[in-house]
Design a protein around this motif. Sequence first.
Motif, mmCIF file in Angstrom:
data_model
loop_
_atom_site.group_PDB
_atom_site.id
_atom_site.type_symbol
_atom_site.label_atom_id
_atom_site.label_comp_id
_atom_site.label_asym_id
_atom_site.label_seq_id
_atom_site.Cartn_x
_atom_site.Cartn_y
_atom_site.Cartn_z
ATOM 1 N N ALA A 136 -20.244 -12.146 -22.762
ATOM 2 C CA ALA A 136 -20.411 -11.659 -21.386
ATOM 3 C C ALA A 136 -19.065 -11.380 -20.739
ATOM 4 O O ALA A 136 -18.924 -10.427 -19.966
ATOM 5 C CB ALA A 136 -21.198 -12.678 -20.570
ATOM 6 N N VAL A 137 -18.055 -12.201 -21.042
ATOM 7 C CA VAL A 137 -16.706 -11.942 -20.527
ATOM 8 C C VAL A 137 -16.117 -10.703 -21.198
ATOM 9 O O VAL A 137 -15.514 -9.854 -20.543
ATOM 10 C CB VAL A 137 -15.799 -13.170 -20.748
ATOM 11 N N ALA A 138 -16.321 -10.584 -22.485
ATOM 12 C CA ALA A 138 -15.749 -9.451 -23.221
ATOM 13 C C ALA A 138 -16.283 -8.120 -22.712
ATOM 14 O O ALA A 138 -15.525 -7.146 -22.585
ATOM 15 C CB ALA A 138 -16.032 -9.605 -24.713
ATOM 16 N N ASP A 139 -17.591 -8.058 -22.411
ATOM 17 C CA ASP A 139 -18.164 -6.768 -22.011
ATOM 18 C C ASP A 139 -18.244 -6.572 -20.500
ATOM 19 O O ASP A 139 -18.794 -5.589 -20.024
ATOM 20 C CB ASP A 139 -19.543 -6.564 -22.639
ATOM 21 N N GLY A 140 -17.690 -7.530 -19.726
ATOM 22 C CA GLY A 140 -17.578 -7.333 -18.291
ATOM 23 C C GLY A 140 -18.724 -7.849 -17.459
ATOM 24 O O GLY A 140 -18.697 -7.725 -16.231
ATOM 25 N N ARG A 141 -19.736 -8.471 -18.074
ATOM 26 C CA ARG A 141 -20.812 -9.052 -17.262
ATOM 27 C C ARG A 141 -20.319 -10.264 -16.489
ATOM 28 O O ARG A 141 -20.836 -10.582 -15.421
ATOM 29 C CB ARG A 141 -21.994 -9.435 -18.154
ATOM 30 N N CYS A 142 -19.343 -10.955 -17.033
ATOM 31 C CA CYS A 142 -18.634 -12.024 -16.324
ATOM 32 C C CYS A 142 -17.151 -11.698 -16.341
ATOM 33 O O CYS A 142 -16.656 -11.113 -17.311
ATOM 34 C CB CYS A 142 -18.872 -13.393 -16.986
ATOM 35 N N ASP A 143 -16.463 -12.082 -15.283
ATOM 36 C CA ASP A 143 -15.021 -11.873 -15.248
ATOM 37 C C ASP A 143 -14.278 -13.010 -15.933
ATOM 38 O O ASP A 143 -13.274 -12.798 -16.612
ATOM 39 C CB ASP A 143 -14.544 -11.752 -13.801
ATOM 40 N N ILE A 144 -14.740 -14.234 -15.710
ATOM 41 C CA ILE A 144 -14.142 -15.417 -16.305
ATOM 42 C C ILE A 144 -15.257 -16.390 -16.651
ATOM 43 O O ILE A 144 -16.372 -16.321 -16.122
ATOM 44 C CB ILE A 144 -13.124 -16.095 -15.355
ATOM 45 N N GLY A 145 -14.965 -17.319 -17.558
ATOM 46 C CA GLY A 145 -15.980 -18.283 -17.964
ATOM 47 C C GLY A 145 -15.359 -19.606 -18.360
ATOM 48 O O GLY A 145 -14.234 -19.651 -18.866
ATOM 49 N N TYR A 146 -16.093 -20.665 -18.117
ATOM 50 C CA TYR A 146 -15.694 -22.003 -18.557
ATOM 51 C C TYR A 146 -16.538 -22.369 -19.758
ATOM 52 O O TYR A 146 -17.774 -22.420 -19.672
ATOM 53 C CB TYR A 146 -15.910 -23.022 -17.438
ATOM 54 N N VAL A 147 -15.887 -22.620 -20.882
ATOM 55 C CA VAL A 147 -16.581 -22.986 -22.122
ATOM 56 C C VAL A 147 -15.975 -24.270 -22.663
ATOM 57 O O VAL A 147 -14.912 -24.711 -22.226
ATOM 58 C CB VAL A 147 -16.474 -21.867 -23.179
ATOM 59 N N ARG A 148 -16.687 -24.842 -23.628
ATOM 60 C CA ARG A 148 -16.167 -26.034 -24.291
ATOM 61 C C ARG A 148 -15.606 -25.620 -25.640
ATOM 62 O O ARG A 148 -16.304 -25.035 -26.464
ATOM 63 C CB ARG A 148 -17.268 -27.095 -24.450
ATOM 64 N N SER A 149 -14.346 -25.912 -25.851
ATOM 65 C CA SER A 149 -13.640 -25.527 -27.073
ATOM 66 C C SER A 149 -13.538 -26.739 -28.008
ATOM 67 O O SER A 149 -13.700 -27.880 -27.578
ATOM 68 C CB SER A 149 -12.238 -25.012 -26.731
#
Length: 291
Positions: A136-149
Amino acid sequence: MDIRHFRYFLAVARQRNFTRAAEQLGIAPPTLSRQIQDMETSLGTRLFIRQQREVSLTDAGAALLIEAEATVRQFEFAQRNAQRAGRGEIGHLELGYVASAVYSGVLQRQMQGFCQAFPDVSVNVRECAMAILPGAVADGRCDIGYVRSPMTLPDGVEAVRLDSEGFVLALPQDSWLLGLKVIHCEHLQNETFILPEQISGTLHVAAQGGFAPRLGPQPGGLVAVVALVSLGQGVAVVPASVVGHVSLPGVVYRPIQGSEAASWLSLIHRRFERAPAVVRYMQLVKAQALP
């Protein structure tokens, strides 16, 4: 005519004198007089009644005064908004997050800091499945995201490492493991593992215990994981921040002795992001991030 003519007209209308208006504008009185004459020629009507010491508005000038003030005011407003948008002071953000960003308090702290610094940027915040958030971040649906790495990210998406934390074990209240004073990784070799979206903790614990984990369902978010544990479907290795934030009947949390498994939250964003409001958010987060 252009906006400059309106500014000249307003200066003369307010000062009621060409010399004083010219001084205010920083131009020569003859130049100002010619500009007003050009306006009158363009409009086909006189705007001022010229007297020896001062000028007054004609009916046409009085009518123009109201519109000129509104026009200049709107023009200046548009300029300021464009400049503020360019500085990232206004705009809009689409922000996605996984639940553990909220449990840890990281999202709240960073959102609060950003909203205090840039109150005119609107932010739409929504929880997302971790499997789809990087895309979603890559294609622009979200600008930024919080994920667990750790996790694999699409091309063009980068991560800023944030708070790190360990894992705990979520157990059904009737689990035999609760009879142990200390739970080690090897004690879990015959257990079925309910899998959160981030399975690195489960795999790390199994590797430390020297066994291949028996993998159960992967229901989605952490609440769904803990819910299956409460139903006796297995155990789960979950981030430590879940303790105290997800409390369900029939679930007990215990540390895993000797486990070095850890994960961390990351802020993900497009590598070549140019939107000023997004860049501002990233700068704020990076300034707070661990070295």
